[in-house]
Design a protein around this motif. Structure first.
Motif, PDB file in Angstrom:
ATOM      1  N   ILE A 123       0.839  -1.206   0.000  1.00  0.00           N
ATOM      2  CA  ILE A 123       0.000   0.000   0.000  1.00  0.00           C
ATOM      3  C   ILE A 123       0.871   1.251   0.000  1.00  0.00           C
ATOM      4  O   ILE A 123       0.618   2.194  -0.759  1.00  0.00           O
ATOM      5  CB  ILE A 123      -0.982  -0.023   1.195  1.00  0.00           C
ATOM      6  N   SER A 124       1.896   1.264   0.828  1.00  0.00           N
ATOM      7  CA  SER A 124       2.796   2.415   0.879  1.00  0.00           C
ATOM      8  C   SER A 124       3.465   2.649  -0.478  1.00  0.00           C
ATOM      9  O   SER A 124       3.548   3.791  -0.952  1.00  0.00           O
ATOM     10  CB  SER A 124       3.851   2.206   1.963  1.00  0.00           C
ATOM     11  N   LEU A 125       3.932   1.593  -1.102  1.00  0.00           N
ATOM     12  CA  LEU A 125       4.570   1.697  -2.411  1.00  0.00           C
ATOM     13  C   LEU A 125       3.600   2.282  -3.429  1.00  0.00           C
ATOM     14  O   LEU A 125       3.923   3.246  -4.138  1.00  0.00           O
ATOM     15  CB  LEU A 125       5.067   0.321  -2.867  1.00  0.00           C
ATOM     16  N   ILE A 126       2.403   1.728  -3.501  1.00  0.00           N
ATOM     17  CA  ILE A 126       1.418   2.167  -4.492  1.00  0.00           C
ATOM     18  C   ILE A 126       0.990   3.610  -4.244  1.00  0.00           C
ATOM     19  O   ILE A 126       0.876   4.399  -5.185  1.00  0.00           O
ATOM     20  CB  ILE A 126       0.212   1.195  -4.501  1.00  0.00           C
ATOM     21  N   LYS A 127       0.783   3.970  -2.992  1.00  0.00           N
ATOM     22  CA  LYS A 127       0.378   5.340  -2.652  1.00  0.00           C
ATOM     23  C   LYS A 127       1.393   6.373  -3.102  1.00  0.00           C
ATOM     24  O   LYS A 127       1.035   7.501  -3.419  1.00  0.00           O
ATOM     25  CB  LYS A 127       0.226   5.482  -1.129  1.00  0.00           C
ATOM     26  N   ASN A 128       2.652   6.018  -3.092  1.00  0.00           N
ATOM     27  CA  ASN A 128       3.719   6.983  -3.317  1.00  0.00           C
ATOM     28  C   ASN A 128       4.349   6.952  -4.701  1.00  0.00           C
ATOM     29  O   ASN A 128       5.340   7.637  -4.941  1.00  0.00           O
ATOM     30  CB  ASN A 128       4.786   6.820  -2.234  1.00  0.00           C
ATOM     31  N   LEU A 129       3.781   6.185  -5.614  1.00  0.00           N
ATOM     32  CA  LEU A 129       4.329   6.154  -6.966  1.00  0.00           C
ATOM     33  C   LEU A 129       3.928   7.417  -7.727  1.00  0.00           C
ATOM     34  O   LEU A 129       2.777   7.847  -7.666  1.00  0.00           O
ATOM     35  CB  LEU A 129       3.823   4.934  -7.737  1.00  0.00           C
ATOM     36  N   PRO A 130       4.855   7.987  -8.471  1.00  0.00           N
ATOM     37  CA  PRO A 130       4.510   9.136  -9.313  1.00  0.00           C
ATOM     38  C   PRO A 130       3.479   8.728 -10.375  1.00  0.00           C
ATOM     39  O   PRO A 130       3.524   7.605 -10.904  1.00  0.00           O
ATOM     40  CB  PRO A 130       5.835   9.523  -9.972  1.00  0.00           C
ATOM     41  N   GLU A 131       2.566   9.610 -10.684  1.00  0.00           N
ATOM     42  CA  GLU A 131       1.488   9.336 -11.642  1.00  0.00           C
ATOM     43  C   GLU A 131       2.016   8.843 -12.985  1.00  0.00           C
ATOM     44  O   GLU A 131       1.425   7.958 -13.605  1.00  0.00           O
ATOM     45  CB  GLU A 131       0.642  10.603 -11.836  1.00  0.00           C
ATOM     46  N   ASN A 132       3.131   9.395 -13.432  1.00  0.00           N
ATOM     47  CA  ASN A 132       3.636   9.049 -14.759  1.00  0.00           C
ATOM     48  C   ASN A 132       4.269   7.660 -14.839  1.00  0.00           C
ATOM     49  O   ASN A 132       4.684   7.230 -15.912  1.00  0.00           O
ATOM     50  CB  ASN A 132       4.641  10.106 -15.244  1.00  0.00           C
ATOM     51  N   THR A 133       4.346   6.925 -13.736  1.00  0.00           N
ATOM     52  CA  THR A 133       4.965   5.597 -13.763  1.00  0.00           C
ATOM     53  C   THR A 133       3.971   4.454 -13.975  1.00  0.00           C
ATOM     54  O   THR A 133       4.390   3.324 -14.221  1.00  0.00           O
ATOM     55  CB  THR A 133       5.750   5.325 -12.468  1.00  0.00           C
ATOM     56  N   TRP A 134       2.682   4.746 -13.886  1.00  0.00           N
ATOM     57  CA  TRP A 134       1.676   3.680 -13.971  1.00  0.00           C
ATOM     58  C   TRP A 134       1.639   2.987 -15.329  1.00  0.00           C
ATOM     59  O   TRP A 134       1.298   1.822 -15.423  1.00  0.00           O
ATOM     60  CB  TRP A 134       0.290   4.196 -13.594  1.00  0.00           C
ATOM     61  N   ALA A 135       2.002   3.705 -16.378  1.00  0.00           N
ATOM     62  CA  ALA A 135       1.979   3.110 -17.722  1.00  0.00           C
ATOM     63  C   ALA A 135       3.323   2.508 -18.130  1.00  0.00           C
ATOM     64  O   ALA A 135       3.446   1.966 -19.235  1.00  0.00           O
ATOM     65  CB  ALA A 135       1.545   4.162 -18.744  1.00  0.00           C
ATOM     66  N   ASN A 136       4.323   2.556 -17.243  1.00  0.00           N
ATOM     67  CA  ASN A 136       5.621   1.963 -17.572  1.00  0.00           C
ATOM     68  C   ASN A 136       5.458   0.497 -17.936  1.00  0.00           C
ATOM     69  O   ASN A 136       4.642  -0.217 -17.337  1.00  0.00           O
ATOM     70  CB  ASN A 136       6.591   2.071 -16.390  1.00  0.00           C
ATOM     71  N   GLU A 144       5.515  -8.845 -21.439  1.00  0.00           N
ATOM     72  CA  GLU A 144       5.419  -7.430 -21.092  1.00  0.00           C
ATOM     73  C   GLU A 144       4.262  -7.218 -20.120  1.00  0.00           C
ATOM     74  O   GLU A 144       3.220  -7.880 -20.218  1.00  0.00           O
ATOM     75  CB  GLU A 144       5.207  -6.588 -22.344  1.00  0.00           C
ATOM     76  N   ILE A 145       4.482  -6.270 -19.210  1.00  0.00           N
ATOM     77  CA  ILE A 145       3.475  -5.971 -18.198  1.00  0.00           C
ATOM     78  C   ILE A 145       3.683  -4.534 -17.733  1.00  0.00           C
ATOM     79  O   ILE A 145       4.813  -4.043 -17.699  1.00  0.00           O
ATOM     80  CB  ILE A 145       3.560  -6.977 -17.030  1.00  0.00           C
ATOM     81  N   THR A 146       2.591  -3.855 -17.377  1.00  0.00           N
ATOM     82  CA  THR A 146       2.694  -2.476 -16.894  1.00  0.00           C
ATOM     83  C   THR A 146       2.641  -2.427 -15.367  1.00  0.00           C
ATOM     84  O   THR A 146       2.157  -3.359 -14.713  1.00  0.00           O
ATOM     85  CB  THR A 146       1.561  -1.589 -17.434  1.00  0.00           C
ATOM     86  N   THR A 147       3.110  -1.321 -14.856  1.00  0.00           N
ATOM     87  CA  THR A 147       3.045  -1.079 -13.412  1.00  0.00           C
ATOM     88  C   THR A 147       1.595  -1.188 -12.944  1.00  0.00           C
ATOM     89  O   THR A 147       1.295  -1.846 -11.946  1.00  0.00           O
ATOM     90  CB  THR A 147       3.589   0.334 -13.088  1.00  0.00           C
ATOM     91  N   ARG A 148       0.696  -0.525 -13.674  1.00  0.00           N
ATOM     92  CA  ARG A 148      -0.732  -0.518 -13.320  1.00  0.00           C
ATOM     93  C   ARG A 148      -1.298  -1.940 -13.271  1.00  0.00           C
ATOM     94  O   ARG A 148      -2.018  -2.304 -12.346  1.00  0.00           O
ATOM     95  CB  ARG A 148      -1.485   0.327 -14.354  1.00  0.00           C
ATOM     96  N   ALA A 149      -0.939  -2.751 -14.251  1.00  0.00           N
ATOM     97  CA  ALA A 149      -1.448  -4.123 -14.283  1.00  0.00           C
ATOM     98  C   ALA A 149      -0.969  -4.913 -13.064  1.00  0.00           C
ATOM     99  O   ALA A 149      -1.741  -5.663 -12.458  1.00  0.00           O
ATOM    100  CB  ALA A 149      -1.020  -4.811 -15.573  1.00  0.00           C
ATOM    101  N   ILE A 150       0.288  -4.736 -12.693  1.00  0.00           N
ATOM    102  CA  ILE A 150       0.818  -5.464 -11.535  1.00  0.00           C
ATOM    103  C   ILE A 150       0.046  -5.100 -10.271  1.00  0.00           C
ATOM    104  O   ILE A 150      -0.285  -5.973  -9.466  1.00  0.00           O
ATOM    105  CB  ILE A 150       2.331  -5.216 -11.359  1.00  0.00           C
ATOM    106  N   ALA A 151      -0.283  -3.829 -10.104  1.00  0.00           N
ATOM    107  CA  ALA A 151      -1.050  -3.408  -8.932  1.00  0.00           C
ATOM    108  C   ALA A 151      -2.408  -4.102  -8.882  1.00  0.00           C
ATOM    109  O   ALA A 151      -2.846  -4.582  -7.825  1.00  0.00           O
ATOM    110  CB  ALA A 151      -1.220  -1.889  -8.929  1.00  0.00           C
ATOM    111  N   TYR A 152      -3.062  -4.204 -10.011  1.00  0.00           N
ATOM    112  CA  TYR A 152      -4.367  -4.875 -10.070  1.00  0.00           C
ATOM    113  C   TYR A 152      -4.228  -6.387  -9.861  1.00  0.00           C
ATOM    114  O   TYR A 152      -5.082  -7.014  -9.233  1.00  0.00           O
ATOM    115  CB  TYR A 152      -5.071  -4.564 -11.396  1.00  0.00           C
TER     116      TYR A 152
END
Length: 170
Positions: A123-136, A144-152
């Motif tokens: 939770i701490s990691l996800i809360k503090n990620l910069p917005e522009n990193t979610w599509a990495n 291939e996998i995105t940051t956003r997908a891993i969170a889900y």
């Protein structure tokens, strides 16, 4: 609010996990599911935590240990992809990890405390990620996998296994 990943952002074998995640604030959902998981496993006796619903299946302790181990690994992947690391990340064999963890030798309370620590770190990691990193985009287990997908996937994986505990073990 974090946008739901498209199916092109992760391998097909993760679809069942992502599909379990409702439209909601992901951080809030992770926090709520932490409390639900605590309530679920605190309601199981030490004796019952060794139960397997069928021959060759994991015990309840092993399931909880697997949830924690997988979340720890997936959070590491999330961190690496979010930070733009393009180094391919290896896969892991969940059955080997469950066997090596020897969760049945630990108390259910100990395993639950471990899961709580892992989830709070996630939770701490996800809360503090910069917005522009979610599509990495990164590479894990040869895909291939995105940051956003891993969170889900993290959220859905825990939900999947808790559902199995409720439906098949209890």
């Amino acid at each position: 609010m974090l946008k739901r990943p498209s199916k092109s952002e992760y391998p097909n074998y993760y679809v069942p996990y992502v599909d379990l995640v409702p439209e909601a604030d992901l951080v809030q959902l992770l926090e709520e599911n932490l409390q639900k998981t605590i309530a679920l496993f605190e309601g199981i006796s030490e004796e019952d935590s060794l139960h397997r619903y069928a021959k060759g299946k994991w015990s309840i302790k092993e399931v909880l240990g697997h949830i924690a181990d997988t979340e720890r690994i997936m959070s590491y992947r999330l961190l690496r992809v979010a930070r733009g690391d393009q180094t391919p990340l290896a896969g892991f064999d969940e059955n080997d990890y469950v066997q090596a963890a020897q969760s049945n030798n630990l108390s259910l309370k100990t395993i639950l405390e471990d899961f709580k620590a892992v989830r709070k770190a996630t939770i701490s990691l996800i809360k503090n990620l910069p917005e522009n990193t979610w599509a990495n985009i990164g590479n894990a287990n040869g895909t291939e996998i995105t940051t956003r997908a891993i969170a889900y996937i993290i959220a859905g994986h825990q939900m999947h296994h808790c559902k199995i505990v409720e439906e098949r073990y209890l």
